[in-house]
Design a protein around this motif. Structure first.
Motif, PDB file in Angstrom:
ATOM      1  N   MET A   1      -2.361   0.506  -7.720  1.00 14.50           N
ATOM      2  CA  MET A   1      -2.867   0.876  -6.399  1.00 14.50           C
ATOM      3  C   MET A   1      -2.492   2.331  -6.133  1.00 14.50           C
ATOM      4  SD  MET A   1      -1.933  -0.719  -2.637  1.00 14.50           S
ATOM      5  CE  MET A   1      -2.572  -2.350  -3.017  1.00 14.50           C
ATOM      6  N   SER A   2      -3.474   3.136  -5.690  1.00 12.89           N
ATOM      7  CA  SER A   2      -3.202   4.535  -5.398  1.00 12.89           C
ATOM      8  C   SER A   2      -2.356   4.653  -4.137  1.00 12.89           C
ATOM      9  CB  SER A   2      -4.513   5.296  -5.225  1.00 12.89           C
ATOM     10  OG  SER A   2      -5.206   4.834  -4.072  1.00 12.89           O
ATOM     11  N   MET A   3      -1.749   5.828  -3.948  1.00  3.75           N
ATOM     12  CA  MET A   3      -0.895   6.040  -2.790  1.00  3.75           C
ATOM     13  C   MET A   3      -1.689   5.932  -1.487  1.00  3.75           C
ATOM     14  SD  MET A   3       2.103   6.413  -1.708  1.00  3.75           S
ATOM     15  CE  MET A   3       2.920   6.703  -3.266  1.00  3.75           C
ATOM     16  N   GLY A   4      -2.947   6.409  -1.502  1.00  9.86           N
ATOM     17  CA  GLY A   4      -3.771   6.309  -0.302  1.00  9.86           C
ATOM     18  C   GLY A   4      -4.000   4.871   0.123  1.00  9.86           C
ATOM     19  N   TRP A   5      -4.359   4.010  -0.851  1.00  8.95           N
ATOM     20  CA  TRP A   5      -4.556   2.596  -0.535  1.00  8.95           C
ATOM     21  C   TRP A   5      -3.236   1.931  -0.143  1.00  8.95           C
ATOM     22  CZ3 TRP A   5      -8.824   0.428   0.761  1.00  8.95           C
ATOM     23  CH2 TRP A   5     -10.035   0.871   0.253  1.00  8.95           C
ATOM     24  N   ASN A   6      -2.151   2.379  -0.743  1.00  9.96           N
ATOM     25  CA  ASN A   6      -0.848   1.831  -0.409  1.00  9.96           C
ATOM     26  C   ASN A   6      -0.522   2.058   1.071  1.00  9.96           C
ATOM     27  OD1 ASN A   6       1.832   0.736  -1.206  1.00  9.96           O
ATOM     28  ND2 ASN A   6       2.516   2.766  -0.587  1.00  9.96           N
ATOM     29  N   TRP A   7      -0.711   3.295   1.526  1.00  8.66           N
ATOM     30  CA  TRP A   7      -0.441   3.596   2.938  1.00  8.66           C
ATOM     31  C   TRP A   7      -1.428   2.900   3.859  1.00  8.66           C
ATOM     32  CZ3 TRP A   7       3.978   5.036   4.518  1.00  8.66           C
ATOM     33  CH2 TRP A   7       4.804   5.826   3.724  1.00  8.66           C
ATOM     34  N   PHE A   8      -2.665   2.743   3.391  1.00  9.72           N
ATOM     35  CA  PHE A   8      -3.665   2.044   4.215  1.00  9.72           C
ATOM     36  C   PHE A   8      -3.254   0.590   4.450  1.00  9.72           C
ATOM     37  CE2 PHE A   8      -7.415  -0.745   4.295  1.00  9.72           C
ATOM     38  CZ  PHE A   8      -8.026  -0.286   5.454  1.00  9.72           C
ATOM     39  N   VAL A   9      -2.829  -0.100   3.381  1.00  2.00           N
ATOM     40  CA  VAL A   9      -2.406  -1.499   3.510  1.00  2.00           C
ATOM     41  C   VAL A   9      -1.161  -1.600   4.377  1.00  2.00           C
ATOM     42  CG1 VAL A   9      -1.530  -3.487   2.229  1.00  2.00           C
ATOM     43  CG2 VAL A   9      -3.463  -2.193   1.324  1.00  2.00           C
ATOM     44  N   ALA A  10      -0.203  -0.667   4.165  1.00  2.00           N
ATOM     45  CA  ALA A  10       1.020  -0.690   4.967  1.00  2.00           C
ATOM     46  C   ALA A  10       0.706  -0.494   6.444  1.00  2.00           C
ATOM     47  CB  ALA A  10       1.982   0.386   4.472  1.00  2.00           C
ATOM     48  N   ALA A  11      -0.158   0.475   6.744  1.00  3.13           N
ATOM     49  CA  ALA A  11      -0.510   0.737   8.140  1.00  3.13           C
ATOM     50  C   ALA A  11      -1.264  -0.443   8.750  1.00  3.13           C
ATOM     51  CB  ALA A  11      -1.365   2.011   8.228  1.00  3.13           C
TER      52      ALA A  11
END
Length: 319
Positions: A1-11
Motif C-alpha cells: 500500500m502506498s503512503m497516500g493510500w495509507n494516510w487515506f485509510v487512517a484518516a
C-alpha cells in the motif's frame, strides 16, 4: 500500500470514529427554544401523538462506551492504514499461526500414507475416502464430481490413459502435470492433398476405429491414409494406437476427448489442441497427491485380492 493510500485509510477510520461521537453528542443535546417532548403538534387520528423524546441516558452512555472501546481496539490491534497496533498483532501473523497448526494436523492425518504404493492405497477404504475428498476440492472443477470429465477434460473412470495408466504414471501426472499439444496441420495437409485433405484424414481416422474395414472401396479414407502416413504417423503410430510417452491418443478406440463430430475433428486437425494438466506437487504435496492419484487409479482399476488382503491386515510395513 502506498503512503497516500495509507494516510487515506487512517484518516477515514479516524473520521468515522470521531464523526460518530460528534453526531451522538450533537443530536442528544437540547437547545434553548426547543419544544418540550410532548409539544410537537403532530397528531394522527385525533388520539395518536408523536413525541420527540431524547434517547435514554443509559443508551447514550453505552454508545459512548462502545466508541471508547473502538478507539482502544484500534490502538491495541491497529486499524489506521498500515500503522501497527501497540500489541504488535497482525492478520498475516495470525494466518501463519493458524496455517501452521492446520498443516500439523494434516501432516498427522496423512503421515501413515507417506510413500505407500498406489495399489495398496487404492485397497484401503480410508485412503480412498481421503483421496476422494482431495479430488472434490481440487480436481472436480475440471473433471467433474463424478470424474467423468467433459469436452476437453478426460474421463477418469474408463481404462483409457493418454499418458499411461500404470500407478507411477498416474502419480507423475498428478505431481508434475502434463502438456498435451496437437499441432495445427491445416495448412500442411491442404498443401499436400488439396482443399479436401482434412476430410480425407478424418475419413481414414474414423476407419481406424472400425476393425476389418478395407480402404479399397473408400476413396476418401484411402486418400486420407496417404496423408496420415506423411504427417500423423510420427505421433499416433502406423496403426493409430497412439504413443503414451507423448500423450498422443489411441485413434482406434471410441473415445474422443474433444468430440467425435466431423466439425470437432476438423478443428482438432486444422487448428490443433493444447490441453494442460496443471502440476499439483507444490499445491498438494507428495502424500496428498499420492492419495488423490490412488483414488483416480481405483476408479478404473479394481483392487487386486493380494493388495486388499494386505490392506486388511494393516499397511504399516509399506508406509
Amino acid at each position: 500500500m502506498s503512503m497516500g493510500w495509507n494516510w487515506f485509510v487512517a484518516a477515514l477510520a479516524a473520521l468515522n470514529i470521531f464523526g460518530v461521537a460528534w453526531l451522538l453528542w450533537w443530536t442528544a443535546k437540547r437547545r434553548p427554544g426547543d419544544p418540550k417532548p410532548e409539544e410537537t403538534s403532530h397528531y394522527w387520528d385525533e388520539d395518536i401523538t408523536e413525541y420527540n423524546k431524547p434517547m435514554p441516558r443509559w443508551w447514550i452512555n453505552g454508545f459512548y462506551l462502545a466508541i471508547a472501546f473502538g478507539i482502544g481496539y484500534t490502538v491495541w490491534y491497529g486499524g489506521l492504514g498500515t500503522i501497527p497496533g501497540t500489541s504488535g498483532w497482525s492478520s498475516a501473523d495470525e494466518h501463519a499461526l493458524q496455517k501452521a497448526a492446520a498443516d500439523a494436523r494434516l501432516e498427522e492425518t496423512f503421515a501413515p500414507y507417506r510413500n505407500a504404493p498406489l495399489p495398496l492405497l487404492a485397497a484401503d477404504e480410508t485412503a480412498v475416502q481421503l483421496g476422494r475428498s482431495i479430488f472434490a476440492n481440487t480436481c472436480a472443477t475440471c473433471h467433474g464430481s463424478s470424474a467423468q470429465g467433459a469436452i476437453g477434460y478426460p474421463d477418469l473412470t474408463d481404462d483409457i490413459w493418454h499418458w499411461g495408466g500404470e500407478p507411477e504414471q498416474v502419480l507423475q501426472t498428478v505431481l508434475d502435470g502434463r502438456d498435451g499439444i496437437m499441432p495445427e496441420w491445416g495448412t500442411v495437409l491442404t498443401g499436400m492433398g488439396g482443399e479436401h485433405a482434412i476430410d480425407y484424414v478424418i475419413a481414414y481416422v474414423r476407419a481406424l476405429g472400425q476393425p476389418g474395414q478395407t480402404l479399397e472401396n473408400d476413396y476418401m479414407a484411402a486418400r486420407g491414409k496417404t496423408l496420415y502416413d506423411g504427417v500423423c504417423v510420427a505421433c499416433h503410430g502406423v496403426e493409430g494406437k497412439g504413443n503414451q510417452a507423448m500423450g498422443a491418443p489411441d485413434l482406434t478406440d471410441d473415445y474422443w476427448m474433444y468430440g467425435s463430430s466431423k466439425e470437432s475433428l476438423r478443428q482438432t486437425i486444422a487448428q490443433g489442441r493444447h490441453g494442460v494438466m496443471p502440476a499439483h506437487r507444490e499445491l498438494l504435496g507428495e502424500t496428498r497427491a499420492r492419495l488423490v492419484a490412488a483414488y483416480v487409479w481405483s476408479l478404473s482399476t479394481p483392487p487386486a485380492p493380494a493388495a486388499a488382503g494386505a490392506a486388511a491386515s494393516g499397511s504399516g510395513s509399506a508406509r
